[in-house]
Design an enzyme around this catalytic site. Structure first.
Site, PDB file in Angstrom:
ATOM      1  N   LEU A  59     -31.925  -1.250  10.451  1.00 27.50           N
ATOM      2  CA  LEU A  59     -32.897  -0.599   9.548  1.00 27.50           C
ATOM      3  C   LEU A  59     -34.274  -1.258   9.579  1.00 27.50           C
ATOM      4  O   LEU A  59     -35.229  -0.712   9.018  1.00 27.50           O
ATOM      5  CB  LEU A  59     -32.348  -0.579   8.112  1.00 27.50           C
ATOM      6  CG  LEU A  59     -31.124   0.330   7.895  1.00 27.50           C
ATOM      7  CD1 LEU A  59     -30.580   0.177   6.481  1.00 27.50           C
ATOM      8  CD2 LEU A  59     -31.468   1.791   8.174  1.00 27.50           C
ATOM      9  N   ASP A 150     -25.668  -9.802  15.776  1.00 25.24           N
ATOM     10  CA  ASP A 150     -25.958  -8.741  16.742  1.00 25.24           C
ATOM     11  C   ASP A 150     -27.397  -8.769  17.253  1.00 25.24           C
ATOM     12  O   ASP A 150     -28.339  -8.973  16.504  1.00 25.24           O
ATOM     13  CB  ASP A 150     -25.670  -7.370  16.154  1.00 25.24           C
ATOM     14  CG  ASP A 150     -25.950  -6.290  17.186  1.00 25.24           C
ATOM     15  OD1 ASP A 150     -25.259  -6.289  18.222  1.00 25.24           O
ATOM     16  OD2 ASP A 150     -26.885  -5.500  16.996  1.00 25.24           O
ATOM     17  N   HIS A 230     -20.241  -2.365  19.998  1.00 26.51           N
ATOM     18  CA  HIS A 230     -20.624  -1.580  21.185  1.00 26.51           C
ATOM     19  C   HIS A 230     -19.926  -1.957  22.489  1.00 26.51           C
ATOM     20  O   HIS A 230     -20.553  -2.416  23.439  1.00 26.51           O
ATOM     21  CB  HIS A 230     -22.140  -1.573  21.379  1.00 26.51           C
ATOM     22  CG  HIS A 230     -22.841  -2.895  21.146  1.00 26.51           C
ATOM     23  ND1 HIS A 230     -22.465  -4.063  21.757  1.00 26.51           N
ATOM     24  CD2 HIS A 230     -23.909  -3.202  20.376  1.00 26.51           C
ATOM     25  CE1 HIS A 230     -23.275  -5.037  21.376  1.00 26.51           C
ATOM     26  NE2 HIS A 230     -24.154  -4.543  20.526  1.00 26.51           N
ATOM     27  N   ASN A 276     -28.971  -2.397  25.066  1.00 22.24           N
ATOM     28  CA  ASN A 276     -28.127  -3.562  25.271  1.00 22.24           C
ATOM     29  C   ASN A 276     -26.868  -3.453  24.404  1.00 22.24           C
ATOM     30  O   ASN A 276     -27.000  -3.387  23.182  1.00 22.24           O
ATOM     31  CB  ASN A 276     -28.900  -4.837  24.899  1.00 22.24           C
ATOM     32  CG  ASN A 276     -28.137  -6.080  25.290  1.00 22.24           C
ATOM     33  OD1 ASN A 276     -27.234  -6.020  26.111  1.00 22.24           O
ATOM     34  ND2 ASN A 276     -28.490  -7.206  24.699  1.00 22.24           N
ATOM     35  N   ASP A 303     -25.279   1.928  16.546  1.00 12.43           N
ATOM     36  CA  ASP A 303     -26.270   0.962  17.049  1.00 12.43           C
ATOM     37  C   ASP A 303     -27.679   1.595  17.024  1.00 12.43           C
ATOM     38  O   ASP A 303     -28.488   1.369  17.928  1.00 12.43           O
ATOM     39  CB  ASP A 303     -25.929   0.451  18.450  1.00 12.43           C
ATOM     40  CG  ASP A 303     -26.689  -0.825  18.805  1.00 12.43           C
ATOM     41  OD1 ASP A 303     -27.446  -1.347  17.954  1.00 12.43           O
ATOM     42  OD2 ASP A 303     -26.535  -1.297  19.947  1.00 12.43           O
ATOM     43  N   HIS A 307     -37.435   1.585  17.661  1.00 13.11           N
ATOM     44  CA  HIS A 307     -38.520   0.743  18.181  1.00 13.11           C
ATOM     45  C   HIS A 307     -39.806   1.557  18.199  1.00 13.11           C
ATOM     46  O   HIS A 307     -39.780   2.755  18.496  1.00 13.11           O
ATOM     47  CB  HIS A 307     -38.204   0.265  19.602  1.00 13.11           C
ATOM     48  CG  HIS A 307     -37.116  -0.758  19.673  1.00 13.11           C
ATOM     49  ND1 HIS A 307     -37.223  -2.010  19.127  1.00 13.11           N
ATOM     50  CD2 HIS A 307     -35.876  -0.701  20.231  1.00 13.11           C
ATOM     51  CE1 HIS A 307     -36.109  -2.686  19.344  1.00 13.11           C
ATOM     52  NE2 HIS A 307     -35.273  -1.906  19.996  1.00 13.11           N
ATOM     53  N   GLY A 322     -32.715  -0.528  23.107  1.00  8.37           N
ATOM     54  CA  GLY A 322     -32.217   0.139  21.908  1.00  8.37           C
ATOM     55  C   GLY A 322     -32.666   1.583  21.837  1.00  8.37           C
ATOM     56  O   GLY A 322     -33.691   1.954  22.403  1.00  8.37           O
TER      57      GLY A 322
HETATM   58  O1  DOR Z   1     -30.045  -2.272  22.358  1.00 11.45           O
HETATM   59  C1  DOR Z   1     -29.951  -3.045  21.418  1.00 11.45           C
HETATM   60  N1  DOR Z   1     -30.853  -3.060  20.430  1.00 11.45           N
HETATM   61  N2  DOR Z   1     -28.925  -3.877  21.381  1.00 11.45           N
HETATM   62  C2  DOR Z   1     -28.842  -4.862  20.466  1.00 11.45           C
HETATM   63  O2  DOR Z   1     -27.899  -5.607  20.497  1.00 11.45           O
HETATM   64  C3  DOR Z   1     -29.896  -5.052  19.472  1.00 11.45           C
HETATM   65  C4  DOR Z   1     -30.628  -3.796  19.240  1.00 11.45           C
HETATM   66  C5  DOR Z   1     -31.924  -3.964  18.491  1.00 11.45           C
HETATM   67  O3  DOR Z   1     -31.960  -4.681  17.487  1.00 11.45           O
HETATM   68  O4  DOR Z   1     -32.905  -3.333  18.888  1.00 11.45           O
HETATM   69 ZN    ZN Z   2     -25.685  -5.555  19.815  1.00  9.79          ZN
END
Ligand code: DOR
Ligand code: ZN
EC number: 3.5.2.3
Length: 445
Positions: A59, A150, A230, A276, A303, A307, A322
């Site tokens: 969030l 995470d 994941h 990821n 997940d 961004h 992400g």
């Molecule tokens: O793709 C990802 N984004 N994997 C993660 O483990 C963290 C996450 C993020 O916080 O953007």
């Molecule tokens: Zn992760």
């Protein structure tokens, strides 16, 4: 006192019925059920599911409110059919103290769109060096039960063992982001054909599998609960199958994107597909779908990783990993996992049962709501609509097909990998403790 009648709804895809909600609770279920002064909601043919529960949501508040806030993420969640989300700890400051988890908890309560259940960090600052104050977070107003670094792996086995021992005392869970960092330094994409062709450093499957193998053994040794975030490879599924057969207390999640997308999508270097763990191969996707159907992988978790444009729309190596997930999760699950026959008529009328490897609506509810609620210890969520049950539920139009438009999503960010894709199912309404958070596909707050 507020009352609603959801007229003609099909609970878990069964025959049409009427559902009465009064004062936050399902009061009555049955054809012709009603209540004086109730607001009638036309739910003719809509599938009623227990409100979805997400074990893995970023969030971004506090710290990156330009990418998402508790409120904007909660709105995306409600629109996606969720009534509860577990908020990951990799905020700024990190959610590694009672103060920060209580802040997130209160922001969620004030937004009032979904139950926001904070996840606490395992280690101070996610640095992997010292255990955070797990007990203080558990005892806080946020009543944290899941702990996760995470974004980072708890890679030190001694620290992982300590964390498992600590949470065992209050039946907490350590949710591991399984990535042996010494095998993924500089990694950009799944290690395989596409990383070689595109000249991007590979993220090998073994970096995930080695940590899962280690951690299921640690969980067995300690007798504590472990959850694997994941899961992305066929090899991980094999290890989980072995661990579960042995009676080890491990649960696992798969993301919608790992059920649908593959590393070949990186071919144009569009960083919207950077995530990821990375997107894997067709064989991995097939193994993950089968594992979810079989129950070796327990649940779907989004997940959801918003961004900003600045952090995402740049050259692949510089882009953050992400992708958004909350508003598209259910359609992706229906597309990849639901028996296609269930998208039309009532399940009971489908001849020949459910197609092999596919789920019926009950199976979807189990993996997106009931089981995640149990793993998170959310007693008021993940309950099928029935008299006396808290009215946390969602209504889905199984006949609708929606084309994803990134600009229309409620998130503050735009990084959806599904833009332009047409997917089945539309969330028409969501109720949180008897209050509509979504009606006619629109957020109510
Ligand atoms: O793709 C990802 N984004 N994997 C993660 O483990 C963290 C996450 C993020 O916080 O953007
Ligand atoms: Zn992760």
């Amino acid at each position: 006192m507020s009352s609603f009648v959801l007229a003609g709804a099909r609970i878990l895809g069964a025959e049409k019925t009427d559902i009465v909600i009064t004062d936050g609770v399902v009061a009555e279920v049955g054809p012709g059920a009603s209540a004086p002064g109730a607001t009638r909601i036309d739910a003719d043919g809509l599938v009623a599911l227990p409100g979805l529960v997400d074990l893995h949501t970023h969030l971004r508040e506090p710290g990156r409110e330009d990418a998402e806030t508790v409120e904007s993420g909660s709105r995306a969640a409600a629109l996606g059919g969720y009534t509860a989300v577990c908020a990951m700890a990799n905020t700024d400051p990190v959610a590694d103290t009672a103060g920060v988890v209580e802040q997130v908890y209160r922001l969620g309560r004030d937004a009032g769109l979904v139950h926001v259940q904070p996840i606490g960090a395992v280690t101070v600052g996610l640095a992997g060096e010292r255990l955070a104050e797990l007990g203080a977070m558990a005892d806080s107003a946020a009543a944290v039960r899941i702990f996760s670094d995470d974004g980072h792996c708890v890679s030190d086995p001694r620290l992982m063992r300590r964390a498992l021992e600590y949470v065992k005392a209050f039946d907490g869970v350590i949710a591991q982001h399984a990535e042996e960092p010494r095998l993924t330094a500089g990694a950009q994409l799944h290690e395989g054909e596409w990383s070689a062709r595109l000249g991007l450093t590979g993220w090998p499957a073994v970096a995930e599998e080695a940590i899962i193998a280690r951690d299921v053994l640690l969980a067995e040794h300690v007798g504590a609960r472990l959850h694997i975030c994941h899961v992305s490879t066929a090899g991980s599924v094999e290890i989980l199958r072995w661990a579960k057969a042995r009676g080890i207390r491990v649960t696992a999640e798969v993301t919608p994107h790992h059920l649908l997308l593959t590393d070949a999508l990186a071919r144009d270097y569009d960083p919207v597909f950077k995530v990821n763990p990375p997107l894997r191969t067709d064989a991995d996707v097939a193994a993950l779908r089968a594992a979810l159907a079989e129950g070796v992988v327990d649940v779907v978790a989004t997940d959801h990783a918003p961004h900003t444009v600045e952090d995402k729309e740049c050259e692949w190596p510089y882009a953050r990993p992400g992708m958004l997930g909350l508003q598209t999760a259910l359609p992706v699950v229906l597309h990849t996992m639901l028996d296609p026959a269930r998208l039309d008529g009532p399940g009971a009328e489908t001849p020949g049962g459910t197609e092999a490897g596919r789920l019926d609506w009950d199976g979807v509810a189990e993996r997106t709501s009931r089981r995640p609620a149990r793993i998170a210890g959310l007693a008021e969520h993940g309950l099928d609509p029935a008299p006396g049950v808290p009215a946390n539920l969602t209504l889905v139009d199984p006949a609708a097909r929606v084309t994803v438009d990134g600009g229309e999503l409620a998130s503050r960010s735009r990084n959806t990998p599904y833009a332009g894709r047409t997917l089945p199912g539309r969330v028409v309404a969501t109720f949180l403790a008897g209050t509509p958070t979504v009606l006619d596909g629109k957020a109510q707050l």
